[in-house]
Design an enzyme around this catalytic site. Structure first.
Site, PDB file in Angstrom:
ATOM      1  N   ARG A  12     -22.785 -14.353 -15.331  1.00 11.09           N
ATOM      2  CA  ARG A  12     -22.071 -13.611 -16.372  1.00 11.09           C
ATOM      3  C   ARG A  12     -20.740 -14.310 -16.681  1.00 11.09           C
ATOM      4  NH1 ARG A  12     -17.369 -11.236 -17.762  1.00 11.09           N
ATOM      5  NH2 ARG A  12     -17.104 -10.577 -15.601  1.00 11.09           N
ATOM      6  N   ASP A  13     -19.731 -14.103 -15.870  1.00  8.98           N
ATOM      7  CA  ASP A  13     -18.410 -14.658 -16.171  1.00  8.98           C
ATOM      8  C   ASP A  13     -18.417 -16.186 -16.125  1.00  8.98           C
ATOM      9  OD1 ASP A  13     -15.782 -14.353 -16.907  1.00  8.98           O
ATOM     10  OD2 ASP A  13     -15.015 -14.077 -14.892  1.00  8.98           O
ATOM     11  N   HIS A 211     -11.154  -9.704  -8.295  1.00  9.23           N
ATOM     12  CA  HIS A 211     -11.749 -10.752  -9.126  1.00  9.23           C
ATOM     13  C   HIS A 211     -10.623 -11.710  -9.515  1.00  9.23           C
ATOM     14  CE1 HIS A 211     -14.472 -12.123 -12.528  1.00  9.23           C
ATOM     15  NE2 HIS A 211     -13.306 -12.478 -13.021  1.00  9.23           N
ATOM     16  N   CYS A 244     -12.538 -16.567 -19.934  1.00  6.67           N
ATOM     17  CA  CYS A 244     -12.596 -15.392 -20.785  1.00  6.67           C
ATOM     18  C   CYS A 244     -12.433 -15.846 -22.227  1.00  6.67           C
ATOM     19  CB  CYS A 244     -11.484 -14.429 -20.389  1.00  6.67           C
ATOM     20  SG  CYS A 244     -11.266 -13.079 -21.567  1.00  6.67           S
ATOM     21  N   ASN A 253     -13.194 -19.493 -12.636  1.00  4.89           N
ATOM     22  CA  ASN A 253     -13.276 -18.473 -11.604  1.00  4.89           C
ATOM     23  C   ASN A 253     -13.083 -19.142 -10.241  1.00  4.89           C
ATOM     24  OD1 ASN A 253     -14.673 -15.634 -12.440  1.00  4.89           O
ATOM     25  ND2 ASN A 253     -15.192 -17.223 -13.903  1.00  4.89           N
TER      26      ASN A 253
END
Lengths: 310, 310
Positions: A12-13, A211, A244, A253
């Site tokens: 996902r991210d 996170h 993002c 990340n």
């Protein structure tokens, strides 16, 4: 040492902002490799507008395919999906996820730009999301995004996440787990200590997740500080990809393999095959045509890579 | 918050293994930029065999040039040089450094390969180095290299650095400061806590320094842990360049700009112009023809870069 769970967010991210679109089979292969490496909590997709985030198109089909995947039936990982509104959450629940992760942004401007509505509306929808998820037997987690800083408003008040949590508690609308996200990667360990202490004060018993992004190289320092603050689950993305779309400077990340190396050495984490994780990060880099920001893939494990060094 | 001193090592550890050789004027320019950014402890060179480390040739001339540099006369930074044996230390003292950093390696194999003699001989020479430096009015620091892991022998006993320190204390041969170096970048925060606690037990009053590499992404996590363990000085290298020629996998000192960002945000560090430091890391990258591993230069400061993100 306290046991910590790694929540893998690469599907996902990690990939959502990458220009190379992975097809469903490729995403399924990625998740299969992560499960084979020993990961048991995976954020597999998000139910958002595919026109805004093309990489996340076909989220329902992906979850259905995973539900039919024999490897998943054996390992039984918890598959979560992110939703930014009630509609997305309902789609995720219908597709059969184990966990719904809903997001509210700590700052008004960023919430408006990310979710398209004010924070109050996001929180109002949350109550319906929570009810629908619970009825379907799903775990719920609520992520407070930009909890450490906002790309539009700048510094975020350290008490802001705890204030949102207190508001939810007062409305009897707490999730099963609450997470603070450093969406644009600005936090230092002192910020982590302060915010989680205030959050813990407001919610003495709720499981906490964090996170972090490694945008300014503080990701692993923040992770180890979060553990000392009582956090029991940490998001990470294999290869260290991610960012993002609404915060252009936010790349990277915390890499799962680097975090795993550190946590294994500290006795916080068991059951993960670090070499398999490194291989998965490198494989994902090949698919995306990019060198992974993760460093373990370059340096190797220790003392496993002694032969190479000598 | 405890005040911490950043010891800049780019002119030595940062560039020593780079194939692009910087001439004396370029090294002097680098050191000038670091001083202008507010750094006041700088490891400017090492007095080693230039056939083994060509980048460090002309160490004496560099120190002499710095002594004649009007900018240095105004800012009065402490200029240190590294030596691996008595001969190198004598040259450093003669050239006029403020501080001599001598090295003993925690593992016998690595000491033999790095210094060419057994540990016992390195420690015997240390007593003469210390005496000569003190006579010349120089500060002395002793770095225990590979204190967290050895590329040849693997894991290093956590009590090894404290045992070396105890031996020096018994012989009345303590330095003014003792440092533990994670030369090949394998440490996790737990390793840092353990080793510095044992070292502190052996030497209750001696100032402690730490030297971390970000090889496996744990550099800043280790730095913040070292501060919690009582360490008051941290080595870092602008741009994040650096490594060790005898440990091929060891790339990447902790980047000074990333460490400064974190420590400033935590209130541990004052007097450094972060933008000037970022510019210096980028400038060094241009001279070396490489992108700096440091991340601040890519992400920007916060909240200073709000305009860019919005």
């Amino acid at each position: 040492m306290a046991e910590v769970t790694l929540v893998e967010v690469a599907p996902r991210d990690g990939i959502q902002n990458e220009p190379t679109i992975l097809d469903r089979a490729m995403k399924q292969a990625l998740i299969g490799k992560l499960v084979a490496a020993g990961l048991r909590r995976i954020e597999v997709t998000s139910f958002v507008n595919p026109k805004r985030v093309p990489q996340m198109a076909g989220a329902g089909d992906l979850v259905s395919a995973l539900r039919d995947d024999p490897a998943m039936a054996v390992a039984k990982p918890s598959l979560s999906a992110l939703a930014l509104n009630l509609r997305g959450a309902r789609e995720a629940i219908a597709a059969g996820v184990d966990e719904v992760t809903y997001v509210v942004v700590a700052s008004e401007t960023f919430n408006q730009r990310n979710q398209g509505v004010p924070i109050a509306e996001t929180l109002a929808q949350w109550r319906d999301v929570r009810a629908a998820a619970r009825e379907a037997g799903c775990m719920t987690s609520l992520t407070i995004a930009a909890a450490f800083g906002c790309p539009f408003e700048g510094e975020v008040d350290p008490g802001r996440p705890a204030a949102i949590a207190a508001e939810l508690a007062a409305a009897d609308a707490l999730p099963d787990e609450i997470a603070l996200a450093d969406t644009i990667g600005v936090a230092a360990p002192g910020d982590v200590t302060t915010r989680f202490a205030l959050l813990r004060e407001a919610l003495p018993d709720l499981p906490l997740r964090a996170h972090f992004h490694n945008t300014r190289n503080t990701g692993l320092a923040n992770a180890v500080t979060a553990i000392a603050s009582g956090v029991t689950a940490l998001d990470a993305s294999v290869g260290g990809f991610g960012g993002c779309p609404f915060a252009p400077a936010a790349t990277g990340n915390v890499p799962s393999e680097d975090l795993t190396y550190m946590l294994q050495r500290m006795g916080h984490l068991g059951g993960i095959d670090l070499d398999a994780l490194i291989a998965t990060g490198n494989w994902l880099g090949e698919q995306l045509g990019k060198q992974p920001p993760a460093l373990l893939g370059r340096a190797g494990t220790f003392p496993g890579n002694l032969g190479k060094a000598a």
